[in-house]
Design an enzyme around this catalytic site. Structure first.
Site, PDB file in Angstrom:
ATOM      1  CE  LYS A 192      -3.694  -2.365  -0.185  1.00  0.00           C
ATOM      2  NZ  LYS A 192      -4.645  -2.922   0.754  1.00  0.00           N
TER       3      LYS A 192
HETATM    4  C1  LIG Z   1      -5.725  -3.871   1.116  1.00  0.00           C
HETATM    5  C2  LIG Z   1      -7.174  -3.608   1.128  1.00  0.00           C
HETATM    6  C3  LIG Z   1      -7.981  -3.952   2.213  1.00  0.00           C
HETATM    7  C4  LIG Z   1      -7.497  -4.796   3.360  1.00  0.00           C
HETATM    8  O1  LIG Z   1      -6.408  -4.289   4.019  1.00  0.00           O
HETATM    9  P1  LIG Z   1      -5.430  -5.313   4.824  1.00  0.00           P
HETATM   10  O2  LIG Z   1      -4.550  -4.369   5.577  1.00  0.00           O
HETATM   11  O3  LIG Z   1      -4.684  -6.099   3.803  1.00  0.00           O
HETATM   12  O4  LIG Z   1      -6.270  -6.140   5.697  1.00  0.00           O
HETATM   13  C5  LIG Z   1      -9.312  -3.588   2.197  1.00  0.00           C
HETATM   14  N1  LIG Z   1      -9.831  -2.924   1.146  1.00  0.00           N
HETATM   15  C6  LIG Z   1      -9.101  -2.580   0.084  1.00  0.00           C
HETATM   16  C7  LIG Z   1      -9.746  -1.823  -1.029  1.00  0.00           C
HETATM   17  C8  LIG Z   1      -7.760  -2.929   0.026  1.00  0.00           C
HETATM   18  O5  LIG Z   1      -7.034  -2.612  -1.055  1.00  0.00           O
END
Ligand SMILES: *Cc1c(COP(=O)(O)O)cnc(C)c1O
Length: 387
Positions: A192
């Site tokens: 991310k």
């Molecule tokens: C990555 C992501 C999540 C979940 O986040 P995690 O930290 O991996 O649990 C939820 N929604 C979206 C749109 C994502 O890209």
């Protein structure tokens, strides 16, 4: 036995690449040396810095974006019999969070391949007396129609929740995404925009929601280990069925260290995105979603492309990988078409989501990507779409 990471085959241009600075690593090693490894002063400092950065009253760090979404749904009162309107063009966690609470996800369509975010008209169509919340996703870090949705939700007494996993520091008309609804969920997963490995955060302006989330994050205990360490309390009660959704201190320290560079990294992502848009503007086989103006509001988490001929996608991805060393991905396969969802929701039909899910290719983007790497990606695409 040690496995050498260097020996694993790596693409010349990976989809994403993470670069930590010496200061990041020092922040983590300092934390390890401090002997306090979870939910302490670094977590508190990160929460305060993130809340200030967002302009939100409260920021509550948790163990993942998924945990943040789960807690957001609970804070909105989602339970058995409740419906929550969600996009299907998203990561599966958005819809899973509703199911964790015993609620029913109701999928709404996106506006289209040019703007693959929730269509407020379809959301309105799907509202019923049982609708408890809407979860909007800011796909790629670009603002969804969050102002229109906020108004729709306000008029009908429905909670708006934002899945801002892609969108730290993105904004719409000067207001940061993640602050438009009852709560905004962020993810700090490895790939991310602000990554620490695993981690997440919930932002809210609502004092009661913040109190509830802080409790549920840590088994709904009335005092935390850190408070007891400081001598503020010496016992606790358990007042609800909570979770262990805590963030640990090394990751909070890493997040705080990286937060200082977030804006400059996003500026770099925007430059690269605008350059991609220029270089790819004349490739008639492609639709590049969103607009050049939209880039200035976005955290530019990923670079999505839509192929006009979806049936050519596999070949394009194969050729990029094999002939050009370029890694790609698909964000996203439609959630309602996964086996686990098809079994529960066999009748869902979302034509625009399905088209986007079959056409989308995500190409490499990360702040330290070079122009030469970007040119390699673009040349590869130009060759592959013409073969
Ligand atoms: C990555 C992501 C999540 C979940 O986040 P995690 O930290 O991996 O649990 C939820 N929604 C979206 C749109 C994502 O890209």
């Amino acid at each position: 036995m040690m496995i050498s990471m260097e020996k694993l085959a790596r693409p010349l241009v990976p989809l994403f690449d993470l670069k930590l600075e010496p200061g990041d690593i020092e922040a983590v090693t300092d934390t390890l040396r401090s002997g306090w490894l979870t939910m302490g002063p670094r977590t508190a400092a990160f929460e305060q810095a993130f809340a200030e950065h967002l302009g939100a009253r409260h920021a509550i760090a948790v163990s993942s974006g998924t945990a943040a979404l789960h807690l957001a749904c609970l804070a909105a009162g989602v339970g058995p019999g409740d419906e929550v309107i969600v996009p299907s063009f998203t990561f599966v966690a958005t819809a899973n969070a509703v199911l964790y609470c015993g609620g029913q996800p109701v999928f709404a369509d996106i506006a289209g391949v040019e703007n693959p975010t929730l269509d407020p008209v379809d959301v309105e169509r799907k509202v019923t007396p049982r609708t408890r919340a809407v979860i909007v996703v800011h796909f790629g870090g670009y603002p969804a129609a969050v102002d229109a949705l906020a108004e729709l939700c306000r008029e009908r007494g429905i909670a708006l929740l934002e899945d801002a996993a892609h969108a730290p520091s993105a904004q719409l008309r000067g207001r940061k995404l993640g602050t438009y609804g009852l709560a905004g969920a962020f993810s700090f997963f490895s790939n991310k925009v602000l990554s620490v490995g695993e981690g997440g955060l919930l932002a809210t302006d609502d004092d009661d929601v913040a109190r509830r989330i802080r409790q549920l994050r840590s088994h709904a205990m009335t005092s935390m280990t850190w408070d007891r360490h400081l001598g503020h309390a010496d016992s606790y009660d358990v007042v609800d069925i909570g979770f262990n959704y805590r963030l640990d201190e090394p990751r909070a320290a890493l997040a705080l260290s990286r937060l200082a560079r977030l804006e400059s990294e996003i500026l770099r992502r925007r430059e690269l995105t605008l350059r991609y848009r220029e270089l790819l503007a004349d490739v008639p086989e492609l639709v590049v979603p969103f607009t050049a103006d939209g880039v200035s509001c976005s955290s530019c988490y990923v670079m999505p492309l839509m192929l006009r001929s979806a049936e050519r996608r596999d070949q394009l991805r194969h050729e990029l990988r094999e002939a050009h060393g370029v890694q790609t991905s698909i964000l996203y396969p439609a959630v309602h078409e996964f086996s686990a969802y098809r079994a529960r929701f066999p009748d869902v039909s979302l034509p625009r989501t399905e088209r986007a899910a079959r056409s989308e290719v995500t190409i490499p983007l990360y702040p330290h990507m070079t122009a030469a790497q970007q040119d390699r990606v673009v040349r590869g695409i130009e060759q592959a779409v013409r073969d």
